[in-house]
Design a protein around this motif. Structure first.
Motif, mmCIF file in Angstrom:
data_model
loop_
_atom_site.group_PDB
_atom_site.id
_atom_site.type_symbol
_atom_site.label_atom_id
_atom_site.label_comp_id
_atom_site.label_asym_id
_atom_site.label_seq_id
_atom_site.Cartn_x
_atom_site.Cartn_y
_atom_site.Cartn_z
ATOM 1 N N UNK A 101 -0.336 -19.300 -34.664
ATOM 2 C CA UNK A 101 -1.105 -20.141 -35.687
ATOM 3 C C UNK A 101 -1.447 -21.698 -34.835
ATOM 4 N N UNK A 102 -2.279 -22.092 -35.525
ATOM 5 C CA UNK A 102 -3.120 -22.889 -35.454
ATOM 6 C C UNK A 102 -2.865 -24.223 -36.227
ATOM 7 N N UNK A 103 -2.685 -25.334 -35.368
ATOM 8 C CA UNK A 103 -1.411 -25.900 -36.468
ATOM 9 C C UNK A 103 -2.458 -27.443 -36.295
ATOM 10 N N UNK A 104 -3.480 -27.518 -35.566
ATOM 11 C CA UNK A 104 -4.136 -28.895 -35.185
ATOM 12 C C UNK A 104 -4.694 -29.466 -36.812
ATOM 13 N N UNK A 105 -5.817 -30.718 -36.817
ATOM 14 C CA UNK A 105 -5.633 -31.278 -37.733
ATOM 15 C C UNK A 105 -6.782 -30.467 -39.108
ATOM 16 N N UNK A 130 8.853 -3.804 -35.941
ATOM 17 C CA UNK A 130 8.396 -4.217 -35.198
ATOM 18 C C UNK A 130 8.802 -5.369 -34.725
ATOM 19 N N UNK A 131 9.257 -5.723 -32.926
ATOM 20 C CA UNK A 131 9.591 -7.461 -33.423
ATOM 21 C C UNK A 131 8.430 -8.073 -33.384
ATOM 22 N N UNK A 132 8.336 -9.280 -33.759
ATOM 23 C CA UNK A 132 7.074 -10.601 -33.838
ATOM 24 C C UNK A 132 7.589 -12.221 -33.989
ATOM 25 N N UNK A 133 6.765 -12.042 -32.796
ATOM 26 C CA UNK A 133 7.174 -13.391 -32.108
ATOM 27 C C UNK A 133 6.240 -14.674 -32.996
ATOM 28 N N UNK A 134 6.113 -15.641 -33.163
ATOM 29 C CA UNK A 134 5.175 -17.156 -33.584
ATOM 30 C C UNK A 134 5.547 -17.884 -32.279
ATOM 31 N N UNK A 135 3.666 -18.270 -31.992
ATOM 32 C CA UNK A 135 3.631 -19.357 -31.090
ATOM 33 C C UNK A 135 3.008 -20.151 -32.345
ATOM 34 N N UNK A 136 3.227 -21.745 -31.825
ATOM 35 C CA UNK A 136 2.423 -22.753 -32.977
ATOM 36 C C UNK A 136 1.532 -23.373 -31.721
ATOM 37 N N UNK A 137 0.296 -24.175 -31.844
ATOM 38 C CA UNK A 137 -0.560 -24.918 -31.198
ATOM 39 C C UNK A 137 -1.310 -25.510 -31.910
ATOM 40 N N UNK A 138 -1.701 -27.100 -30.564
ATOM 41 C CA UNK A 138 -2.887 -28.007 -31.431
ATOM 42 C C UNK A 138 -2.989 -28.137 -29.903
ATOM 43 N N UNK A 139 -2.922 -29.872 -29.488
ATOM 44 C CA UNK A 139 -2.975 -30.141 -28.381
ATOM 45 C C UNK A 139 -2.261 -29.044 -27.040
ATOM 46 N N UNK A 140 -0.544 -28.659 -27.443
ATOM 47 C CA UNK A 140 -0.405 -28.261 -26.800
ATOM 48 C C UNK A 140 0.866 -26.822 -27.682
ATOM 49 N N UNK A 141 0.877 -26.129 -27.011
ATOM 50 C CA UNK A 141 2.014 -24.580 -27.344
ATOM 51 C C UNK A 141 2.765 -24.356 -27.156
ATOM 52 N N UNK A 151 13.631 -10.937 -40.598
ATOM 53 C CA UNK A 151 12.552 -11.140 -41.179
ATOM 54 C C UNK A 151 12.674 -12.728 -41.624
ATOM 55 N N UNK A 152 14.171 -12.340 -42.234
ATOM 56 C CA UNK A 152 14.070 -14.119 -43.233
ATOM 57 C C UNK A 152 14.152 -15.054 -41.861
ATOM 58 N N UNK A 153 14.877 -15.055 -41.035
ATOM 59 C CA UNK A 153 14.387 -15.958 -40.115
ATOM 60 C C UNK A 153 13.622 -16.365 -39.325
ATOM 61 N N UNK A 154 12.359 -15.409 -39.376
ATOM 62 C CA UNK A 154 10.961 -15.482 -39.045
ATOM 63 C C UNK A 154 10.233 -16.315 -40.478
ATOM 64 N N UNK A 155 10.515 -16.248 -41.175
ATOM 65 C CA UNK A 155 9.974 -16.621 -42.773
ATOM 66 C C UNK A 155 10.920 -17.450 -42.655
ATOM 67 N N UNK A 156 11.879 -18.785 -42.063
ATOM 68 C CA UNK A 156 12.349 -19.722 -42.521
ATOM 69 C C UNK A 156 11.842 -20.640 -42.008
ATOM 70 N N UNK A 157 10.865 -20.221 -40.808
ATOM 71 C CA UNK A 157 10.671 -20.698 -39.603
ATOM 72 C C UNK A 157 9.658 -21.173 -39.690
ATOM 73 N N UNK A 158 8.212 -19.871 -40.647
ATOM 74 C CA UNK A 158 7.382 -19.841 -40.990
ATOM 75 C C UNK A 158 6.806 -20.917 -41.427
ATOM 76 N N UNK A 159 7.400 -20.631 -43.021
ATOM 77 C CA UNK A 159 7.358 -22.232 -43.965
ATOM 78 C C UNK A 159 7.621 -23.135 -44.317
ATOM 79 N N UNK A 160 8.693 -23.515 -42.812
ATOM 80 C CA UNK A 160 8.614 -25.476 -42.115
ATOM 81 C C UNK A 160 7.648 -25.755 -41.224
ATOM 82 N N UNK A 161 6.839 -24.978 -40.957
ATOM 83 C CA UNK A 161 5.589 -25.242 -40.478
ATOM 84 C C UNK A 161 5.364 -26.709 -40.969
ATOM 85 N N UNK A 162 4.332 -27.740 -40.538
ATOM 86 C CA UNK A 162 3.492 -28.097 -41.165
ATOM 87 C C UNK A 162 2.528 -29.547 -40.229
#
Length: 309
Positions: A101-105, A130-141, A151-162
């Motif tokens: 996921x791209x979290x750049x400006x 299947x197993x799913x992983x989440x990587x976020x990046x902007x200037x670094x990853x 999927x519950x914990x994954x969704x919690x992490x996902x919707x905490x992104x800002x």
């Protein structure tokens, strides 16, 4: 997991042979009823004489039907009907999905963050069990979530992104892709989809090299384009859909717009058997029942060896 998730066709293209067998069987039956083209080729008087002398034998409809049934069972066996092995969970990491996921400006401040979360959740759901992983990046990853089936914990992490999740300013998708590649290597994944959700900013030669490296390992890189939804501040980078298209092509995958993500979701949602079959590893997770269907072909095949007068 639904009931149908436990079943698969390892070689579905062999289904095309079944209608071909049916057509050939129909033609053979027509030509064997009763003498095929001989009735038109032989003089009627001569044919009548030969019939009276018992020198004419009619077509063998039973033999043609037996041959068609045998060929049909063989074609069905070659499709590779399979059931999931009881110990298939042992091989869960053979097929994984990593969302980058791209979290750049340009995304976080461009109004696309909410849609990014939603499409990432859609990709996770398309991945099934299947197993799913989440990587976020902007200037670094960074790895936000390692490979998981929760999927519950994954969704919690996902919707905490800002916008403040990644403190490093900039946009370096190649770092996100490199981290996704290392995550898959550590998990021992044999088949995988890496889904890059971005506005295309920062995609260059380094990212293309990462995509080619993934493709060389048998993994596929998919792309979802996030357009800017509001005016960005002065100096903010611009979106680049064409760059994402090139990246997905280099990674052996497809790219789609955020508003029409079906091609990417379909690619990720393809069954585990389809993913593993590309590398020849489907037999690890699925038991092929095709060999037993070949036994059904033996019955009609034996009729073909019937002795005739």
């Amino acid at each position: 997991m639904t009931v149908l998730d436990a079943y698969a066709l390892l070689r579905p293209w062999w289904l095309l042979a079944i209608p071909l067998v049916a057509v050939l069987a129909f033609r053979a039956a027509a030509r064997a009823a009763p003498l095929g083209d001989w009735a038109r080729a032989v003089d009627p008087a001569l044919m009548a004489l030969m019939v009276r002398r018992g020198a004419v034998l009619g077509g063998r409809r039973q033999a043609n039907l037996a041959a068609a049934l045998a060929a049909g069972f063989v074609a069905l066996a070659l499709t590779g009907p399979a059931v999931e092995r009881k110990d298939a969970t042992t091989f869960r990491n053979l097929d994984a999905t990593v969302i980058v996921a791209d979290l750049s400006r340009s995304v976080a401040e461009g109004g696309g963050l909410k849609d990014l979360r939603q499409i990432a959740q859609g990709v996770a759901e398309a991945a099934g069990t299947r197993a799913v992983a989440l990587v976020v990046y902007a200037g670094d990853a960074y790895v936000a979530t390692g490979p998981t089936t929760d999927r519950d914990s994954f969704g919690t992490t996902l919707f905490a992104l800002d916008a403040d999740t990644v403190p490093d300013r900039g946009s370096h998708p190649e770092r996100g892709l490199a981290l996704a590649r290392r995550t898959l290597e550590e998990a021992g994944a044999l088949a995988a989809d890496v889904v890059l959700i971005t506005d295309g900013d920062g995609i260059g030669d380094a990212a293309l090299r990462e995509a080619e490296a993934m493709r060389a390992k048998g993994w596929r890189l998919q792309g979802v384009f996030v357009p800017a939804q509001k005016t960005l501040p002065p100096g903010a980078p611009k979106t680049d859909r064409a760059a994402l298209d090139r990246l997905a092509a280099a990674g052996g995958g497809v790219a789609a717009d955020l508003s029409t993500p079906a091609p990417v979701l379909d690619a990720v949602g393809a069954g585990t058997a389809q993913h593993l079959a590309a590398g020849g590893y489907a037999v690890l997770a699925f038991a092929d029942l095709g060999r037993w269907l070949l036994l059904l072909a033996l019955g009609p095949a034996l009729i073909l060896f019937r002795r005739s007068a």
